[in-house]
Scaffold this motif. Structure first.
Motif, PDB file in Angstrom:
ATOM      1  N   HIS A   1       0.820  -1.209   0.000  1.00 34.40           N
ATOM      2  CA  HIS A   1       0.000   0.000   0.000  1.00 34.40           C
ATOM      3  C   HIS A   1       0.856   1.262   0.000  1.00 34.40           C
ATOM      4  CE1 HIS A   1      -3.547  -2.412   0.040  1.00 34.40           C
ATOM      5  NE2 HIS A   1      -2.868  -3.201   0.860  1.00 34.40           N
TER       6      HIS A   1
ATOM      7  N   CYS B   1      -7.510   1.775  -4.715  1.00 32.98           N
ATOM      8  CA  CYS B   1      -7.172   0.528  -4.021  1.00 32.98           C
ATOM      9  C   CYS B   1      -8.233   0.284  -2.959  1.00 32.98           C
ATOM     10  CB  CYS B   1      -5.806   0.667  -3.380  1.00 32.98           C
ATOM     11  SG  CYS B   1      -5.275  -0.796  -2.470  1.00 32.98           S
TER      12      CYS B   1
ATOM     13  N   CYS C   1      -7.877  -0.196  -0.002  1.00 32.73           N
ATOM     14  CA  CYS C   1      -7.498   0.415   1.274  1.00 32.73           C
ATOM     15  C   CYS C   1      -7.953   1.870   1.359  1.00 32.73           C
ATOM     16  CB  CYS C   1      -5.992   0.315   1.494  1.00 32.73           C
ATOM     17  SG  CYS C   1      -5.017   1.521   0.567  1.00 32.73           S
TER      18      CYS C   1
ATOM     19  N   CYS D   1      -1.741   2.218  -5.316  1.00 34.06           N
ATOM     20  CA  CYS D   1      -0.912   1.344  -4.480  1.00 34.06           C
ATOM     21  C   CYS D   1      -0.252   0.254  -5.346  1.00 34.06           C
ATOM     22  CB  CYS D   1      -1.757   0.639  -3.430  1.00 34.06           C
ATOM     23  SG  CYS D   1      -2.498   1.725  -2.223  1.00 34.06           S
TER      24      CYS D   1
END
Ligand SMILES: [Zn+2]
Length: 388
Positions: free
Chosen positions: A228, A238, A240, A245
């Motif tokens: 990440h 992403c 996240c 990332c």
């Protein structure tokens, strides 16, 4: 400390133990007697005489204690049983977490592990605990609080409590990348180096780092999230919540998506299966699979360089399911990148190796985590299981 010194030495005499540990002869004698009474250490013959009578050598009794590692992933559940010396004595696999409820997945897994212990004739009273390994990030008191989209039912599930009540054993939690680093250090026989790291390539991409033999955990056991790190500011979203990332650009999910967009016929039912099909085609030299994997390897190599530069690593081991099936594509790209661009390359070389346990790295790491926490407790760990 004495137990760890004996483990590290293989065989060692009481006199050598006083030199290694700095403890007095009387203390060593008392501690060794207790370790022998507990069955953890045995006398294994005599060393060469240095003038007086030959010294009695001590070594670990591998079958005196065992540890279990369980790796939960969407793609599959793997478990291993390691003895006190770090040798894998049993292992097995079950279908992935899939869409079943977490509780039924865990019940199935614990039942299977129990059957494996019984088949090997391992007395449960000799099992120190379970190292339960999942894709990060993890929250130590509970389990996974923040999970990839395909593992939603596991978010906030009381993982540790449930596995402890189902198995009756103490449970330690760890993320797959950190566990794989402990596994390499413990089971893989990593040579001594001040800064050692693993790059774990699975559905996700992560890293585990040990500094002077101690796990580098960060503030909440979620260090090493190299997957990440942003490599493309305007890149794809992403899971996240960030953009561009390494994982979103070059992880197996991204490679499979690009292949599907290019019209490659893939027949697998999961990212892992489809990625395995692409890896097999790439190894046969088929396009566009070969090009897609080489591009992924190029990006992952930059991530490896970032990790090595930040931690000034002396040794890096590549591991995880992706390495198990495509090391021949990823390893040369990473080795070449580090050789040419590692910042401290004029000061020291950085060794790049492929794990011998890449496919089972996280499960092996789970068992190693328990041994590491028991046998090297002066090194920071997530909390100690209790020896019964
Ligand atoms: Zn991300």
């Amino acid at each position: 400390m004495v137990l760890d010194a004996i483990r590290a030495a293989g065989t060692i005499s009481r006199v050598e133990l006083t030199q290694t540990t700095g403890l007095t002869g009387a203390t060593i004698s008392t501690v060794v007697r207790r370790l022998i009474n507990d069955g953890l250490v045995v006398e294994s013959g005599r060393g060469e005489s240095t003038g007086g009578k030959p010294r009695v050598l001590l070594q670990l009794e591998p079958s005196s204690r065992y540890a279990i590692g369980i790796n939960l992933d969407h793609a599959g559940i793997h478990y291993t049983v390691a003895d006190l010396g770090g040798s894998i004595v049993a292992s097995g696999s079950l279908p992935g977490a899939g869409s079943d409820s977490p509780r039924s997945v865990l019940e199935r897994t614990v039942r299977d592990v129990d059957a494996a212990l019984e088949a090997e004739g391992i007395d449960r009273s000799k099992v120190l605990g379970i190292g339960f390994v999942s894709p990060g990030p993890i929250h130590l008191p509970v389990g996974m609080t923040f999970v990839p989209p395909f593992m939603q039912p596991w978010a906030g599930f009381p993982l540790r409590e449930t596995v402890e009540s189902l198995s009756g054993l103490p449970v330690l939690l760890e993320n797959d990348a950190t566990a794989s680093a402990i596994g390499e250090y413990w089971v893989g026989g990593v040579e001594h180096t001040t800064a050692f790291g693993t790059l774990f390539l699975g559905t996700g991409i992560g890293a585990g780092v040990l500094v002077n033999g101690a796990v580098y955990r960060g503030a909440s056991s979620n260090a090493g999230e190299i997957g990440h790190v942003c490599i493309d500011v305007g890149g794809p979203m992403c899971w996240c919540g960030s953009r561009g990332c390494v994982e979103a650009v070059a992880g197996p999910g991204a490679v499979v998506r690009e292949a599907l967009e290019l019209g490659v016929p893939l027949t697998g039912s999961s990212v892992a299966e489809n990625f395995a099909e692409l890896a097999a085609a790439a190894k046969r030299g088929e396009q566009p699979a070969r090009g897609l994997l080489e591009r992924s390897a190029e990006v992952v190599a930059v991530a490896a360089q970032t990790l090595a530069n930040i931690m000034d690593l002396g040794h890096i081991v590549l591991t995880g399911p992706v390495i198990a099936i495509a090391a021949e594509i990823y390893e040369p790209a990473i080795a070449a990148q580090l050789k040419g661009t590692f910042f401290a390359r004029l000061n020291h070389r950085i060794r790049v190796a492929v794990s011998a346990n890449a496919a089972q790295a996280a499960a092996v790491g789970g068992a190693a985590l328990v041994l590491h926490t028991e046998l090297a407790p002066r090194l920071p760990g997530p909390g100690r299981p209790v020896i019964h």
